[in-house]
Design a protein around this motif. Structure first.
Motif, PDB file in Angstrom:
ATOM      1  N   VAL A 249       0.876  -1.183   0.000  1.00  0.00           N
ATOM      2  CA  VAL A 249       0.000   0.000   0.000  1.00  0.00           C
ATOM      3  C   VAL A 249       0.909   1.227   0.000  1.00  0.00           C
ATOM      4  N   SER A 250       1.161   1.740  -1.192  1.00  0.00           N
ATOM      5  CA  SER A 250       2.211   2.752  -1.356  1.00  0.00           C
ATOM      6  C   SER A 250       1.717   4.080  -1.912  1.00  0.00           C
ATOM      7  N   PHE A 251       0.400   4.253  -2.004  1.00  0.00           N
ATOM      8  CA  PHE A 251      -0.100   5.480  -2.629  1.00  0.00           C
ATOM      9  C   PHE A 251       0.222   6.712  -1.778  1.00  0.00           C
ATOM     10  N   VAL A 252       0.956   7.654  -2.366  1.00  0.00           N
ATOM     11  CA  VAL A 252       1.211   8.951  -1.738  1.00  0.00           C
ATOM     12  C   VAL A 252       0.929  10.020  -2.792  1.00  0.00           C
ATOM     13  N   GLY A 253       0.010  10.909  -2.492  1.00  0.00           N
ATOM     14  CA  GLY A 253      -0.254  11.997  -3.426  1.00  0.00           C
ATOM     15  C   GLY A 253       0.870  13.017  -3.394  1.00  0.00           C
ATOM     16  N   TRP A 254       0.897  13.918  -4.352  1.00  0.00           N
ATOM     17  CA  TRP A 254       1.938  14.946  -4.383  1.00  0.00           C
ATOM     18  C   TRP A 254       1.502  16.126  -5.242  1.00  0.00           C
ATOM     19  N   TYR A 255       2.218  17.232  -5.093  1.00  0.00           N
ATOM     20  CA  TYR A 255       1.928  18.474  -5.807  1.00  0.00           C
ATOM     21  C   TYR A 255       3.174  18.902  -6.564  1.00  0.00           C
ATOM     22  N   ALA A 256       2.994  19.330  -7.816  1.00  0.00           N
ATOM     23  CA  ALA A 256       4.166  19.637  -8.627  1.00  0.00           C
ATOM     24  C   ALA A 256       3.906  20.779  -9.610  1.00  0.00           C
ATOM     25  N   LEU A 257       4.996  21.443  -9.990  1.00  0.00           N
ATOM     26  CA  LEU A 257       4.962  22.572 -10.917  1.00  0.00           C
ATOM     27  C   LEU A 257       5.495  22.131 -12.275  1.00  0.00           C
ATOM     28  N   ALA A 258       4.753  22.462 -13.333  1.00  0.00           N
ATOM     29  CA  ALA A 258       5.158  22.089 -14.691  1.00  0.00           C
ATOM     30  C   ALA A 258       4.901  23.252 -15.645  1.00  0.00           C
ATOM     31  N   ALA A 259       5.531  23.180 -16.816  1.00  0.00           N
ATOM     32  CA  ALA A 259       5.372  24.178 -17.877  1.00  0.00           C
ATOM     33  C   ALA A 259       5.011  23.445 -19.164  1.00  0.00           C
ATOM     34  N   PRO A 260       4.508  24.155 -20.173  1.00  0.00           N
ATOM     35  CA  PRO A 260       4.209  23.488 -21.448  1.00  0.00           C
ATOM     36  C   PRO A 260       5.451  22.860 -22.069  1.00  0.00           C
ATOM     37  N   ALA A 261       5.268  21.782 -22.791  1.00  0.00           N
ATOM     38  CA  ALA A 261       6.377  21.141 -23.501  1.00  0.00           C
ATOM     39  C   ALA A 261       7.061  22.156 -24.412  1.00  0.00           C
ATOM     40  N   HIS A 262       8.375  22.003 -24.568  1.00  0.00           N
ATOM     41  CA  HIS A 262       9.205  22.851 -25.431  1.00  0.00           C
ATOM     42  C   HIS A 262       9.496  24.223 -24.842  1.00  0.00           C
ATOM     43  N   THR A 263       9.142  24.440 -23.576  1.00  0.00           N
ATOM     44  CA  THR A 263       9.602  25.652 -22.906  1.00  0.00           C
ATOM     45  C   THR A 263      11.127  25.598 -22.868  1.00  0.00           C
ATOM     46  N   PRO A 264      11.818  26.680 -23.241  1.00  0.00           N
ATOM     47  CA  PRO A 264      13.287  26.627 -23.333  1.00  0.00           C
ATOM     48  C   PRO A 264      13.959  26.177 -22.039  1.00  0.00           C
ATOM     49  N   ALA A 265      15.009  25.402 -22.198  1.00  0.00           N
ATOM     50  CA  ALA A 265      15.724  24.861 -21.042  1.00  0.00           C
ATOM     51  C   ALA A 265      16.219  25.940 -20.080  1.00  0.00           C
ATOM     52  N   PRO A 266      16.745  27.094 -20.572  1.00  0.00           N
ATOM     53  CA  PRO A 266      17.179  28.130 -19.627  1.00  0.00           C
ATOM     54  C   PRO A 266      16.042  28.647 -18.751  1.00  0.00           C
ATOM     55  N   VAL A 267      14.834  28.689 -19.296  1.00  0.00           N
ATOM     56  CA  VAL A 267      13.676  29.129 -18.518  1.00  0.00           C
ATOM     57  C   VAL A 267      13.357  28.102 -17.431  1.00  0.00           C
ATOM     58  N   ILE A 268      13.343  26.833 -17.815  1.00  0.00           N
ATOM     59  CA  ILE A 268      13.078  25.770 -16.847  1.00  0.00           C
ATOM     60  C   ILE A 268      14.159  25.766 -15.768  1.00  0.00           C
ATOM     61  N   ASP A 269      15.405  25.990 -16.152  1.00  0.00           N
ATOM     62  CA  ASP A 269      16.499  26.036 -15.178  1.00  0.00           C
ATOM     63  C   ASP A 269      16.299  27.176 -14.187  1.00  0.00           C
ATOM     64  N   THR A 270      15.854  28.331 -14.692  1.00  0.00           N
ATOM     65  CA  THR A 270      15.602  29.477 -13.814  1.00  0.00           C
ATOM     66  C   THR A 270      14.509  29.147 -12.801  1.00  0.00           C
ATOM     67  N   LEU A 271      13.431  28.557 -13.283  1.00  0.00           N
ATOM     68  CA  LEU A 271      12.336  28.173 -12.396  1.00  0.00           C
ATOM     69  C   LEU A 271      12.789  27.113 -11.395  1.00  0.00           C
ATOM     70  N   ASN A 272      13.565  26.150 -11.881  1.00  0.00           N
ATOM     71  CA  ASN A 272      14.035  25.067 -11.028  1.00  0.00           C
ATOM     72  C   ASN A 272      14.887  25.591  -9.882  1.00  0.00           C
ATOM     73  N   ARG A 273      15.808  26.497 -10.202  1.00  0.00           N
ATOM     74  CA  ARG A 273      16.675  27.061  -9.157  1.00  0.00           C
ATOM     75  C   ARG A 273      15.862  27.857  -8.141  1.00  0.00           C
ATOM     76  N   ALA A 274      14.904  28.634  -8.656  1.00  0.00           N
ATOM     77  CA  ALA A 274      14.084  29.452  -7.758  1.00  0.00           C
ATOM     78  C   ALA A 274      13.256  28.581  -6.820  1.00  0.00           C
ATOM     79  N   VAL A 275      12.637  27.532  -7.366  1.00  0.00           N
ATOM     80  CA  VAL A 275      11.800  26.647  -6.548  1.00  0.00           C
ATOM     81  C   VAL A 275      12.661  25.894  -5.534  1.00  0.00           C
ATOM     82  N   ALA A 276      13.857  25.474  -5.937  1.00  0.00           N
ATOM     83  CA  ALA A 276      14.763  24.776  -5.016  1.00  0.00           C
ATOM     84  C   ALA A 276      15.081  25.656  -3.814  1.00  0.00           C
ATOM     85  N   GLN A 277      15.350  26.933  -4.075  1.00  0.00           N
ATOM     86  CA  GLN A 277      15.656  27.869  -2.982  1.00  0.00           C
ATOM     87  C   GLN A 277      14.428  28.116  -2.108  1.00  0.00           C
ATOM     88  N   ILE A 278      13.282  28.257  -2.745  1.00  0.00           N
ATOM     89  CA  ILE A 278      12.040  28.509  -2.003  1.00  0.00           C
ATOM     90  C   ILE A 278      11.735  27.360  -1.056  1.00  0.00           C
TER      91      ILE A 278
END
Length: 326
Positions: A249-278
């Motif tokens: 019995v392993s069900f664990v829900g979760w919440y996550a942030l995503a962007a549309p496919a093909h969003t430029p990698a530098p943008v995703i990296d910026t968001l990733n760093r910001a969320v990591a710090q937050i």
């Protein structure tokens, strides 16, 4: 002449690349919208607004939350999947959107892997198996034995939030682990479920920790086990299913942030760093914990890996339990 032409082409290409890099480095240059596929006020909405506030401070642009509920989160998810892939429209949703629905409904207008760029998982949401106070089972192992015993009599009834919901899937995992036939009974929410358990309509129920904890503390129902890797602060005396000897019995829900496919990698990296710090901010951790969620930071690849693993697991559970959503 050819050499000059090649040199000119190379110089032009480098200039374009430099310009594109500068453009991405400047992100964000306008307000960002986080779409939440639920109505205001719930846990998903609260997490989104917490992230929006902190992202605004870190990125220097206003970040707004737009609620787009409907069709079990499909409407909001599809809006983001079809949005311009520029980093200005994001999705904050739960595992219902990313794994449960894709496992149960092959006709969704989006694909949880191919339709998005995956920024990060920011919170985990365990569920808890509850027992009616009068049930002759004080542990999850005793409940499993009772459920197996009742299989020949039609099956023990347990409360869920409807077909394909987190409680339904977790309940079916428990039934399979117990080798039992159980009967899911749908309710509109936690309040109705608890009332039904108190009234003896169902023997067991599966609920979110945040909703169930106050009812357990009040003595209205008993908590037998929680999902996840460790016990939850709201119910420190309640073992995990793994501790109780039922790791299936392993069900664990979760919440996550995503962007549309093909969003430029530098943008995703910026968001990733910001969320990591937050997610390292003590105030943020406390605010998320106060929602009976576990604050985490699981970056893009871990997010994607979790989707692929859970879709496979939940598809198998749904097939065995004959759960279908159309």
């Amino acid at each position: 002449m050819t050499a000059r032409f090649c040199a000119a082409v190379m110089a032009f290409s480098l200039a374009v690349a430099a310009y594109a890099g500068d453009a991405h480095a400047a992100y964000p240059e306008q307000p960002i919208k986080i779409v939440v596929p639920f109505t205001p006020g719930g846990a998903t909405d609260t997490v989104a607004r917490l992230l929006a506030n902190k992202l605004s401070g870190r990125l220097g642009q206003s970040v707004i939350v737009e609620n787009r509920p409907g069709a079990s989160t499909v409407i909001g998810a599809d809006v983001v999947a079809r949005a311009q892939p520029d980093g200005y429209t994001l999705l904050l949703s739960g595992s219902t959107t990313y794994t449960v629905l894709p496992a149960l409904n092959p006709s969704l207008p989006y694909d949880p892997v191919r339709s998005f760029e995956h920024v990060a998982i920011v919170a985990l949401a365990p569920v808890v198996l509850l027992a009616q106070n009068g049930l002759a089972a004080t542990t999850v192992q005793e409940a499993a034995a009772l459920a197996k015993q009742q299989s020949s009599k039609g099956g023990l009834m347990y409360g869920t939030f409807g077909p394909g919901s987190a409680p339904h899937l977790a309940g079916e995992m428990f039934a399979e682990a117990a080798g039992a036939k159980m009967v899911p009974v749908p309710y509109k929410g936690s309040a109705q479920l608890i009332t039904a358990m108190i009234g003896g309509e169902v023997s067991l129920g599966v609920d979110t920790v945040s909703s169930a904890a106050p009812q357990v503390r009040a003595g209205k129902v008993r908590a037998l086990a929680v999902t996840g890797e460790h016990r939850v602060p709201q119910m420190p005396d309640v073992p995990t299913f793994e501790e109780a000897g039922i790791p299936q019995v392993s069900f664990v829900g979760w919440y996550a942030l995503a962007a549309p496919a093909h969003t430029p990698a530098p943008v995703i990296d910026t968001l990733n760093r910001a969320v990591a710090q937050i997610m390292q901010d003590p105030q943020v951790k406390k605010a998320v914990s106060d929602l009976a969620l576990e604050p985490v930071f699981l970056p893009g690849q871990a997010f994607k890996d979790r989707i692929q693993k859970e879709v496979q697991t939940f598809s198998a559970v749904a097939k065995r339990a004959e759960i279908k959503l159309e």
